[in-house]
Design a protein around this motif. Sequence first.
Motif, PDB file in Angstrom:
ATOM      1  N   TYR A  19       5.377 -36.231  -0.956  1.00  0.00           N
ATOM      2  CA  TYR A  19       4.756 -35.059  -1.347  1.00  0.00           C
ATOM      3  C   TYR A  19       4.550 -34.238  -0.290  1.00  0.00           C
ATOM      4  CZ  TYR A  19       2.956 -38.063  -5.088  1.00  0.00           C
ATOM      5  OH  TYR A  19       3.020 -39.093  -6.120  1.00  0.00           O
ATOM      6  N   TYR A  20       4.410 -32.844  -0.313  1.00  0.00           N
ATOM      7  CA  TYR A  20       4.248 -32.134   0.936  1.00  0.00           C
ATOM      8  C   TYR A  20       2.520 -31.275   0.746  1.00  0.00           C
ATOM      9  CZ  TYR A  20       5.814 -28.278  -2.292  1.00  0.00           C
ATOM     10  OH  TYR A  20       5.917 -27.383  -3.109  1.00  0.00           O
ATOM     11  N   LEU A  21       2.321 -30.992   1.759  1.00  0.00           N
ATOM     12  CA  LEU A  21       1.027 -30.169   2.006  1.00  0.00           C
ATOM     13  C   LEU A  21       1.391 -28.553   1.683  1.00  0.00           C
ATOM     14  CD1 LEU A  21      -1.155 -31.543   4.808  1.00  0.00           C
ATOM     15  CD2 LEU A  21      -1.223 -31.922   2.434  1.00  0.00           C
ATOM     16  N   ASP A  22       0.829 -27.802   0.668  1.00  0.00           N
ATOM     17  CA  ASP A  22       1.248 -26.627   0.346  1.00  0.00           C
ATOM     18  C   ASP A  22      -0.054 -25.694   0.884  1.00  0.00           C
ATOM     19  OD1 ASP A  22       2.507 -24.548  -0.618  1.00  0.00           O
ATOM     20  OD2 ASP A  22       1.473 -24.861  -2.699  1.00  0.00           O
ATOM     21  N   GLU A  23      -0.322 -25.865   1.863  1.00  0.00           N
ATOM     22  CA  GLU A  23      -1.423 -25.045   2.560  1.00  0.00           C
ATOM     23  C   GLU A  23      -1.067 -23.709   3.149  1.00  0.00           C
ATOM     24  OE1 GLU A  23      -4.192 -26.156   1.819  1.00  0.00           O
ATOM     25  OE2 GLU A  23      -4.216 -28.384   1.877  1.00  0.00           O
ATOM     26  N   PRO A  24      -1.956 -22.882   3.068  1.00  0.00           N
ATOM     27  CA  PRO A  24      -1.535 -21.325   3.619  1.00  0.00           C
ATOM     28  C   PRO A  24      -1.217 -21.581   5.394  1.00  0.00           C
ATOM     29  CG  PRO A  24      -3.614 -21.481   3.061  1.00  0.00           C
ATOM     30  CD  PRO A  24      -3.385 -22.731   2.929  1.00  0.00           C
ATOM     31  N   PHE A  25      -0.320 -22.238   5.687  1.00  0.00           N
ATOM     32  CA  PHE A  25      -0.244 -22.362   7.098  1.00  0.00           C
ATOM     33  C   PHE A  25       0.384 -20.905   7.586  1.00  0.00           C
ATOM     34  CE2 PHE A  25       1.029 -26.787   5.951  1.00  0.00           C
ATOM     35  CZ  PHE A  25      -0.005 -27.487   6.739  1.00  0.00           C
ATOM     36  N   GLU A  26      -0.019 -20.513   8.949  1.00  0.00           N
ATOM     37  CA  GLU A  26       0.238 -19.471   9.519  1.00  0.00           C
ATOM     38  C   GLU A  26       1.594 -19.942  10.306  1.00  0.00           C
ATOM     39  OE1 GLU A  26      -1.295 -16.582   9.472  1.00  0.00           O
ATOM     40  OE2 GLU A  26      -2.748 -17.408   8.042  1.00  0.00           O
ATOM     41  N   PRO A  27       2.445 -18.638  10.771  1.00  0.00           N
ATOM     42  CA  PRO A  27       3.663 -18.673  11.138  1.00  0.00           C
ATOM     43  C   PRO A  27       3.438 -19.296  12.823  1.00  0.00           C
ATOM     44  CG  PRO A  27       3.783 -16.738  10.480  1.00  0.00           C
ATOM     45  CD  PRO A  27       2.198 -17.288  10.143  1.00  0.00           C
ATOM     46  N   VAL A  28       4.306 -20.083  13.411  1.00  0.00           N
ATOM     47  CA  VAL A  28       4.221 -20.693  14.568  1.00  0.00           C
ATOM     48  C   VAL A  28       5.249 -20.706  15.425  1.00  0.00           C
ATOM     49  CG1 VAL A  28       2.673 -22.696  13.814  1.00  0.00           C
ATOM     50  CG2 VAL A  28       5.086 -23.040  13.773  1.00  0.00           C
ATOM     51  N   SER A  29       5.129 -20.688  16.734  1.00  0.00           N
ATOM     52  CA  SER A  29       6.309 -20.534  17.650  1.00  0.00           C
ATOM     53  C   SER A  29       6.885 -21.839  18.100  1.00  0.00           C
ATOM     54  CB  SER A  29       6.049 -20.010  19.136  1.00  0.00           C
ATOM     55  OG  SER A  29       5.357 -18.666  18.548  1.00  0.00           O
ATOM     56  N   ASN A  30       6.134 -23.107  17.872  1.00  0.00           N
ATOM     57  CA  ASN A  30       6.847 -24.219  18.310  1.00  0.00           C
ATOM     58  C   ASN A  30       5.805 -25.401  17.689  1.00  0.00           C
ATOM     59  OD1 ASN A  30       4.297 -24.763  19.831  1.00  0.00           O
ATOM     60  ND2 ASN A  30       5.116 -23.360  21.358  1.00  0.00           N
ATOM     61  N   PHE A  31       6.251 -26.590  18.056  1.00  0.00           N
ATOM     62  CA  PHE A  31       5.695 -27.837  17.309  1.00  0.00           C
ATOM     63  C   PHE A  31       4.415 -27.928  17.635  1.00  0.00           C
ATOM     64  CE2 PHE A  31       5.075 -32.677  17.058  1.00  0.00           C
ATOM     65  CZ  PHE A  31       5.202 -32.717  15.692  1.00  0.00           C
ATOM     66  N   LYS A  32       3.942 -27.538  18.945  1.00  0.00           N
ATOM     67  CA  LYS A  32       2.598 -27.753  19.416  1.00  0.00           C
ATOM     68  C   LYS A  32       1.524 -26.967  18.507  1.00  0.00           C
ATOM     69  CE  LYS A  32      -0.495 -27.175  23.229  1.00  0.00           C
ATOM     70  NZ  LYS A  32      -0.462 -26.624  24.886  1.00  0.00           N
ATOM     71  N   GLU A  33       1.998 -25.752  18.410  1.00  0.00           N
ATOM     72  CA  GLU A  33       1.096 -24.767  17.487  1.00  0.00           C
ATOM     73  C   GLU A  33       1.219 -25.345  15.899  1.00  0.00           C
ATOM     74  OE1 GLU A  33       2.719 -20.909  17.673  1.00  0.00           O
ATOM     75  OE2 GLU A  33       2.292 -20.504  19.696  1.00  0.00           O
ATOM     76  N   ALA A  34       2.256 -25.853  15.510  1.00  0.00           N
ATOM     77  CA  ALA A  34       2.234 -26.660  14.331  1.00  0.00           C
ATOM     78  C   ALA A  34       1.176 -27.564  14.091  1.00  0.00           C
ATOM     79  CB  ALA A  34       3.769 -27.006  13.711  1.00  0.00           C
ATOM     80  N   LEU A  35       1.251 -28.640  15.259  1.00  0.00           N
ATOM     81  CA  LEU A  35       0.372 -29.465  15.129  1.00  0.00           C
ATOM     82  C   LEU A  35      -1.090 -29.141  15.297  1.00  0.00           C
ATOM     83  CD1 LEU A  35       1.919 -32.183  17.700  1.00  0.00           C
ATOM     84  CD2 LEU A  35       1.380 -32.581  15.341  1.00  0.00           C
ATOM     85  N   GLU A  36      -1.389 -28.115  16.002  1.00  0.00           N
ATOM     86  CA  GLU A  36      -2.815 -27.503  15.869  1.00  0.00           C
ATOM     87  C   GLU A  36      -3.210 -27.315  14.715  1.00  0.00           C
ATOM     88  OE1 GLU A  36      -2.531 -24.518  19.103  1.00  0.00           O
ATOM     89  OE2 GLU A  36      -2.193 -25.711  20.739  1.00  0.00           O
ATOM     90  N   GLN A  37      -2.295 -26.549  13.800  1.00  0.00           N
ATOM     91  CA  GLN A  37      -2.802 -26.150  12.675  1.00  0.00           C
ATOM     92  C   GLN A  37      -3.032 -27.389  11.665  1.00  0.00           C
ATOM     93  OE1 GLN A  37      -1.428 -22.889  10.199  1.00  0.00           O
ATOM     94  NE2 GLN A  37      -0.246 -22.316  12.047  1.00  0.00           N
ATOM     95  N   VAL A  38      -2.051 -28.386  11.672  1.00  0.00           N
ATOM     96  CA  VAL A  38      -2.124 -29.553  10.939  1.00  0.00           C
ATOM     97  C   VAL A  38      -3.420 -30.330  11.245  1.00  0.00           C
ATOM     98  CG1 VAL A  38      -1.150 -31.775  10.480  1.00  0.00           C
ATOM     99  CG2 VAL A  38       0.210 -29.800  10.551  1.00  0.00           C
ATOM    100  N   PHE A  39      -3.645 -30.307  12.541  1.00  0.00           N
ATOM    101  CA  PHE A  39      -5.001 -31.064  12.981  1.00  0.00           C
ATOM    102  C   PHE A  39      -6.238 -30.226  12.293  1.00  0.00           C
ATOM    103  CE2 PHE A  39      -3.101 -32.371  17.341  1.00  0.00           C
ATOM    104  CZ  PHE A  39      -2.357 -33.213  17.045  1.00  0.00           C
ATOM    105  N   GLU A  40      -6.194 -29.001  12.267  1.00  0.00           N
ATOM    106  CA  GLU A  40      -7.456 -28.315  11.601  1.00  0.00           C
ATOM    107  C   GLU A  40      -7.463 -28.775  10.176  1.00  0.00           C
ATOM    108  OE1 GLU A  40      -7.034 -24.150  12.319  1.00  0.00           O
ATOM    109  OE2 GLU A  40      -6.709 -24.380  14.661  1.00  0.00           O
ATOM    110  N   TRP A  41      -6.590 -28.751   9.580  1.00  0.00           N
ATOM    111  CA  TRP A  41      -6.274 -29.250   8.158  1.00  0.00           C
ATOM    112  C   TRP A  41      -7.060 -30.591   7.938  1.00  0.00           C
ATOM    113  CZ3 TRP A  41      -6.788 -26.149   4.191  1.00  0.00           C
ATOM    114  CH2 TRP A  41      -6.139 -24.782   4.238  1.00  0.00           C
ATOM    115  N   ILE A  42      -6.328 -31.566   8.696  1.00  0.00           N
ATOM    116  CA  ILE A  42      -6.851 -32.837   8.661  1.00  0.00           C
ATOM    117  C   ILE A  42      -8.348 -32.880   8.844  1.00  0.00           C
ATOM    118  CG2 ILE A  42      -6.618 -35.279   9.408  1.00  0.00           C
ATOM    119  CD1 ILE A  42      -3.627 -34.737   9.766  1.00  0.00           C
TER     120      ILE A  42
END
Length: 109
Positions: free
Chosen positions: A51-74
């Motif tokens: 499966y995949y998460l279909d959340e309204p993620f914001e654009p990111v510049s790198n993996f670190k920024e992606a992780l920060e959003q994922v941490f918030e959702w978790i």
Amino acid sequence: MSGWKETLKEEGLLEVGDFIIEVSIDSECPCKDGTLYPAVLIYDLKNEEIYYLDEPFEPVSNFKEALEQVFEWIERYKHGELPRMKRSPKKDAPKEVVQRFLEVIKSLE
């Protein structure tokens, strides 16, 4: 940083209960402007489904920024918000799978 966050940061993968969570970054297709977004795949080991998460993620510049959003959702899931899990763009994950996923997320410390 808690143990599960550190594991995701270092490995991009986290095994919790019957699930493996994989975090990466993906570009919007068609790839017009190179915008990157967090991408979260969830492997259900019990049912052997992905499966995949279909959340309204914001654009990111790198993996670190992606992780920060994922941490918030978790963290939101840990407080009871239901994850938007999909099998495909038109097919949601079964409610039973979402509930099992939510229960194991709540066990993270």
